[in-house]
Structures are given as structure tokens and as C-alpha cells.
Design a protein around this motif. Sequence first.
Motif, short mmCIF file in Angstrom:
data_model
loop_
_atom_site.label_atom_id
_atom_site.label_comp_id
_atom_site.label_asym_id
_atom_site.label_seq_id
_atom_site.Cartn_x
_atom_site.Cartn_y
_atom_site.Cartn_z
N LEU A 96 0.83 -1.21 0.00
CA LEU A 96 0.00 0.00 0.00
C LEU A 96 0.86 1.25 0.00
CD1 LEU A 96 -2.72 -1.20 2.50
CD2 LEU A 96 -3.06 -0.70 0.07
N LEU A 97 1.89 1.28 0.82
CA LEU A 97 2.76 2.45 0.88
C LEU A 97 3.58 2.61 -0.40
CD1 LEU A 97 3.87 2.08 4.59
CD2 LEU A 97 2.43 3.90 3.64
N ALA A 98 4.08 1.51 -0.95
CA ALA A 98 4.88 1.58 -2.18
C ALA A 98 4.05 2.03 -3.38
CB ALA A 98 5.53 0.23 -2.46
N SER A 99 2.76 1.73 -3.39
CA SER A 99 1.90 2.09 -4.52
C SER A 99 1.24 3.46 -4.33
CB SER A 99 0.84 1.01 -4.75
OG SER A 99 -0.01 0.88 -3.63
N TRP A 100 1.56 4.14 -3.23
CA TRP A 100 1.04 5.47 -2.94
C TRP A 100 2.06 6.48 -3.43
CZ3 TRP A 100 -2.57 5.24 1.64
CH2 TRP A 100 -3.33 6.41 1.77
N HIS A 101 1.65 7.49 -4.16
CA HIS A 101 2.59 8.47 -4.69
C HIS A 101 3.34 9.15 -3.54
CE1 HIS A 101 4.14 11.99 -6.83
NE2 HIS A 101 4.15 11.15 -7.86
N PRO A 102 4.66 9.31 -3.68
CA PRO A 102 5.45 9.90 -2.59
C PRO A 102 4.97 11.28 -2.14
CG PRO A 102 6.90 8.98 -4.26
CD PRO A 102 5.49 8.89 -4.80
N SER A 103 4.36 12.05 -3.03
CA SER A 103 3.92 13.40 -2.67
C SER A 103 2.74 13.42 -1.70
CB SER A 103 3.55 14.21 -3.93
OG SER A 103 2.39 13.67 -4.54
N PRO A 115 3.88 5.59 7.96
CA PRO A 115 3.39 4.36 8.59
C PRO A 115 3.29 4.56 10.10
CG PRO A 115 5.61 4.07 7.69
CD PRO A 115 5.20 5.46 7.38
N PRO A 116 2.49 3.79 10.78
CA PRO A 116 1.73 2.66 10.22
C PRO A 116 0.43 3.14 9.56
CG PRO A 116 1.35 2.78 12.58
CD PRO A 116 2.34 3.88 12.23
N LEU A 117 0.13 2.50 8.47
CA LEU A 117 -1.10 2.78 7.73
C LEU A 117 -2.24 1.90 8.26
CD1 LEU A 117 -2.43 4.24 5.34
CD2 LEU A 117 -1.59 2.41 3.88
#
Length: 126
Positions: A49-56, A61-63
Motif C-alpha cells: 500500500l505504501l509503495a503504490s502510494w505516490h510519494p507526494s 506508517p503505520p497505515l
Amino acid sequence: MSDLPCPCDPAHRYANCCGPLHTGIPAADAEALMRSRYSAYVLGLEDYLLASWHPSTRPQPPLLEPGARTKWLRLKVTEHRAIDDIHAEVRFEARYLENGARRDLRELSRFVREEGRWFYVDGVID
């Protein structure tokens, strides 16, 4: 897990649907990424989930809350709209149980493609 139904659509096998995306294969389009993110919520795959979320717009975490009592029940994609080659929107409805109460989530999600990979940017909850 590979032969089990995919959380995003039980008519498909996880190994042929969201499984490859969870192991690093880029999503073909924004809808495929959105479906894989739903499946990641179901399966508790916070790293994905974090890797597929745009960095901007990526949250810290934690999500996913440890011990959260959310059970995802179903996903229905109601619209997938390509705005241009690198921007898209996906409207979806998700049903879930939270602490035993049934809830419905309706969201219009925005996505961007960078260097051949789609990323979730943000969403507007209806």
C-alpha cells in the motif's frame, strides 16, 4: 494463496489477478492498481500500500492499525476514466464490516503514472 479467489474479484484467481502486482509487476492501468490496493487492504499488505502510494501524498506508517477489526467484504468498480496518458480516475464502492457494523465506502480515486508505474495520489470520499 495462489489458487484462492482474488479479494478484488472472486471470479479471478489471486495468482492471475492481484498476486503478480503484489510481488512487483507494474499494474497495466489505474483500475488494476486500485484493485490490487483493495486486495492489499484485505490481506494486510501495508508495504505494498505504501509503495503504490505516490510519494507526494504518501502517509507515514503505520497505515494499518494492528488488531484493527475491519473485514473487507466486496469491491465494485463503477468507473475507470483515463484523463490522459499519465492521469486517471477510478470510482469504486467497497463494503466492509467495522467492529461488527456494515459500512460502505464510495471514493473517486486519482492516479498518476511515472516511469511506467501507476501510483495512487488521493481520493475524494462520496
